[in-house]
Design a protein around this motif. Sequence first.
Motif, short mmCIF file in Angstrom:
data_model
loop_
_atom_site.label_atom_id
_atom_site.label_comp_id
_atom_site.label_asym_id
_atom_site.label_seq_id
_atom_site.Cartn_x
_atom_site.Cartn_y
_atom_site.Cartn_z
N UNK A 437 0.84 -1.19 0.00
CA UNK A 437 0.00 0.00 0.00
C UNK A 437 0.88 1.25 0.00
N UNK A 438 1.93 1.25 0.82
CA UNK A 438 2.83 2.40 0.87
C UNK A 438 3.56 2.58 -0.46
N UNK A 439 4.02 1.49 -1.04
CA UNK A 439 4.72 1.57 -2.32
C UNK A 439 3.82 2.12 -3.43
N UNK A 448 -13.06 -3.29 8.30
CA UNK A 448 -13.62 -4.34 9.13
C UNK A 448 -14.82 -5.02 8.46
N UNK A 449 -15.30 -4.43 7.39
CA UNK A 449 -16.50 -4.97 6.74
C UNK A 449 -16.24 -5.54 5.34
N UNK A 450 -15.22 -5.00 4.65
CA UNK A 450 -14.91 -5.47 3.30
C UNK A 450 -13.52 -6.11 3.29
N UNK A 451 -13.45 -7.42 3.12
CA UNK A 451 -12.20 -8.15 3.21
C UNK A 451 -11.19 -7.73 2.16
N UNK A 452 -11.64 -7.14 1.06
CA UNK A 452 -10.74 -6.76 -0.03
C UNK A 452 -10.25 -5.31 0.06
N UNK A 453 -10.66 -4.60 1.08
CA UNK A 453 -10.20 -3.22 1.26
C UNK A 453 -9.05 -3.19 2.28
N UNK A 454 -7.81 -3.18 1.78
CA UNK A 454 -6.64 -3.09 2.65
C UNK A 454 -6.14 -1.65 2.81
N UNK A 462 -9.36 1.74 -3.97
CA UNK A 462 -8.88 0.87 -2.91
C UNK A 462 -7.78 -0.07 -3.43
N UNK A 463 -7.11 -0.74 -2.47
CA UNK A 463 -6.07 -1.71 -2.80
C UNK A 463 -6.35 -3.01 -2.06
N UNK A 464 -6.07 -4.13 -2.74
CA UNK A 464 -6.22 -5.46 -2.16
C UNK A 464 -4.94 -6.24 -2.43
N UNK A 465 -4.38 -6.85 -1.39
CA UNK A 465 -3.11 -7.56 -1.51
C UNK A 465 -3.31 -9.00 -1.08
N UNK A 486 -16.68 2.06 -7.87
CA UNK A 486 -15.40 2.04 -7.16
C UNK A 486 -14.34 1.37 -8.03
N UNK A 487 -13.07 1.58 -7.67
CA UNK A 487 -11.96 0.95 -8.37
C UNK A 487 -11.06 0.25 -7.37
N UNK A 488 -10.39 -0.81 -7.81
CA UNK A 488 -9.58 -1.63 -6.92
C UNK A 488 -8.29 -2.04 -7.61
N UNK A 489 -7.17 -1.79 -6.94
CA UNK A 489 -5.88 -2.31 -7.39
C UNK A 489 -5.68 -3.66 -6.73
N UNK A 490 -5.53 -4.70 -7.53
CA UNK A 490 -5.37 -6.06 -7.03
C UNK A 490 -3.91 -6.47 -7.19
N UNK A 491 -3.23 -6.71 -6.06
CA UNK A 491 -1.84 -7.17 -6.07
C UNK A 491 -1.85 -8.64 -5.67
#
Length: 577
Positions: A437-439, A448-454, A462-465, A486-491
């Motif tokens: 996330x920092x990188x 606490x509610x969405x497992x893919x929101x890191x 949002x980002x998901x690792x 919404x948009x999501x970066x999936x690593x």
Amino acid sequence: MSKQKLELTWIGKEKRPKLEPRILLEDPEKSYHAKHRVSDNDIFDNRLIFGDNLLALKALEQEFSGKVKCVFIDPPYNTGSAFAQYDDGLEHSIWLGLVRDRLEIIRRLLSDDGSLWISIDDNEAHYLKVLCDEIFGRKCFVTSFIWKKVDSPNDNKGALSPDHEYILCYVKNPDSIYFRPKQDESILNAYRQPDAESDRPYRDRLLKKNGKNSLRIDRPSMYFPIKGPDGVDVYPIHDDGQEARWAMGKKGVDELIAKGELVWKQRESGGVLRWVPYTREYAPDAPTRPWPTIWSDLHTTRQTKAHQRSVLEGVQAFETPKPEDLVSRILSISTNPGDWVLDSFAGSGTTGAAAHKMGRRWIMVELEETCHTHIIPRLRKVIDGEDKGGVTEALSWHGGGGFRYYRLAPSLIVNDRWGNPVINPEYNAAQLAEALAKLEGFNYAPSETHWWQHGHSSERDFIYVTTQNLSAEQLQALADEVGPERSLLVCCAAFHGVTAAKAAERWPNLTLKKIPKMVLARCHWGRDDYSLNVTNLPMAEIEKSEPAPPGNSFKNTKSRKAALANAGQGGLFGENE
């Protein structure tokens, strides 16, 4: 004609490290807090960071950019002298490069009205001034303060022995400068309180001083007659009847009269009509004057070492510690209670100790073992109210507050036994998510509610690792849950059943990246020490088998050039030397 600028140049200036933005790991066993809250103003979120200060500054950049009110640093002076704690005899060009890298991040950390204060001596002060001019801009230079560091003659030190050091002061924005004048109660002795005849609530300018009129008569050519309210030239008259003129320029007096800021009082004194000027000087409750730039009234090195020995029993004191009242003065000028203060060359912890007693929030960084032998024991005594020296008495400090101890996480990317870059096995899932996330420029904030929101970069991004290999079915389910708004970066380790191009077309709300491939070219991985300690630089490895000559110089030009090149910072010598 092309636009030109003045700049300081050195060989290797163009070489810049690709810093890894490490995450910070708290060690609760080394963190320390007061057992009981002493006051409502106790601050517990101060940070002590153990690790290389360039990497630590990079680690702080995302969270603290634009938030630090004051930075005070006391870097190695590049004197070539050996100290008990470190050896700072670096090649001049390397010193400039390493300091430059730190100052650039410090500037980004400073708030718009923040300031930087650097302690330095003659060895590098003037080069450092030009370097800071280049990074901050010449208009951002405030002044260089002079601190008298000794209080006794340096006997048998030769014809000249410097007894001072400099404090270079810069601001981030000259239009938003924030400095508080010096409050000085002695001013009250030079001005009368407003009396019944005063028609404005200002302090009167005093004409009497030491029993005599303060207006000068020894240089009458500098003075001029003053117009009274009736337009007639009037002269303040001494008690002895001699004529005198007010020592302020005629233009200045006329402007004050025009603005209504200068009025006249008519008084009878011995039959002589006298006009006494009244002018706005100081509010009665807060008399102030500018700070001097020569500081000879502070504790010296000798006194400060004695304080350290009393606080750190059985621990060798620093050879050149800075006194708490020096740092306290800087913070008094440039900060308010609650402001963030940073010192990335913490040494023995003076900045943190002074800031803590003054109610400022502080961050300190130290790579050497003095972090544990000096700083932590000292701060524990400050928090417990057992440190009786420094500025304790002046501030009526009785203890309180606390700090959190952090260390830099190890490098995210390491080589496996076959030399292939892989994710460091020391990282757990949460640490990996925070690091990526920092990188990628996201704020790490697991939902606490969405497992893919890191983490998130905005309210909708949002980002998901994950270290899993994701299938097309899993990606479809993920895209459906994220939704079109919404948009999501999936690593992830890998994705199957679809190419990257097809994935972008099929799931426009998802961006797919593979780890660790996504970050391999970003940083210099695996380097833990960018310190200004010559023994920690790559060049030291070259001559480890040879005895080092005095002053930490290299034995011959050939090995010196090779070492500087390997250090990645350039050297002092040209190609055709």
